[in-house]
Design a protein around this motif. Structure first.
Motif, PDB file in Angstrom:
ATOM      1  N   ASN A  39       0.886  -1.170   0.000  1.00 43.46           N
ATOM      2  CA  ASN A  39       0.000   0.000   0.000  1.00 43.46           C
ATOM      3  C   ASN A  39       0.916   1.210   0.000  1.00 43.46           C
ATOM      4  OD1 ASN A  39       0.821   0.344   2.679  1.00 43.46           O
ATOM      5  ND2 ASN A  39      -1.165  -0.121   3.563  1.00 43.46           N
ATOM      6  N   ARG A  62      -6.801  -0.341   1.952  1.00 40.90           N
ATOM      7  CA  ARG A  62      -6.413  -0.837   0.639  1.00 40.90           C
ATOM      8  C   ARG A  62      -5.068  -1.547   0.736  1.00 40.90           C
ATOM      9  NH1 ARG A  62      -6.558   2.432  -4.890  1.00 40.90           N
ATOM     10  NH2 ARG A  62      -8.459   1.266  -5.190  1.00 40.90           N
ATOM     11  N   ARG A  74      -6.893  -6.065  -5.281  1.00 43.01           N
ATOM     12  CA  ARG A  74      -6.957  -5.006  -4.264  1.00 43.01           C
ATOM     13  C   ARG A  74      -8.033  -5.373  -3.265  1.00 43.01           C
ATOM     14  NH1 ARG A  74      -6.646   0.010  -8.413  1.00 43.01           N
ATOM     15  NH2 ARG A  74      -4.422  -0.210  -8.851  1.00 43.01           N
TER      16      ARG A  74
END
Length: 90
Positions: A39, A62, A74
């Motif tokens: 991330n 995320r 994702r």
């Protein structure tokens, strides 16, 4: 004897704070090595067993899983928790 007990307690403490994700192929079920998990703040890679410590992503909204042979995925830490920290890539 005290040093063995101390080492054992340190080991248990480390395990309690780590969270391992397992990444595998959706068709064969085989583990996938060298998946990049990232991330904006952190990154990790899976080992030969498809495992990686993702404790640094706790509560992340995320998290991206990337490998050149698979479709990028994702997801969020909450979704990983719901899936028992098991990820299947296509």
């Amino acid at each position: 004897m005290k040093s063995i007990l101390l080492i054992f307690l340190l080991f248990c403490t480390t395990l309690a704070h780590s969270q391992i994700v397992v990444v595998s192929d959706s068709k064969s079920g085989k583990p996938i090595e060298n998946v990049v998990i990232h991330n904006d703040q952190s990154s990790a890679y899976t080992n030969k067993e498809g495992k990686a410590d993702i404790s640094m992503f706790k509560n992340a909204e995320r998290i991206t899983f990337t490998h050149s042979s698979y479709v990028e995925l994702r997801t969020s830490y909450q979704n990983l928790w719901s899936a028992n920290f098991s990820v299947k890539l296509f």
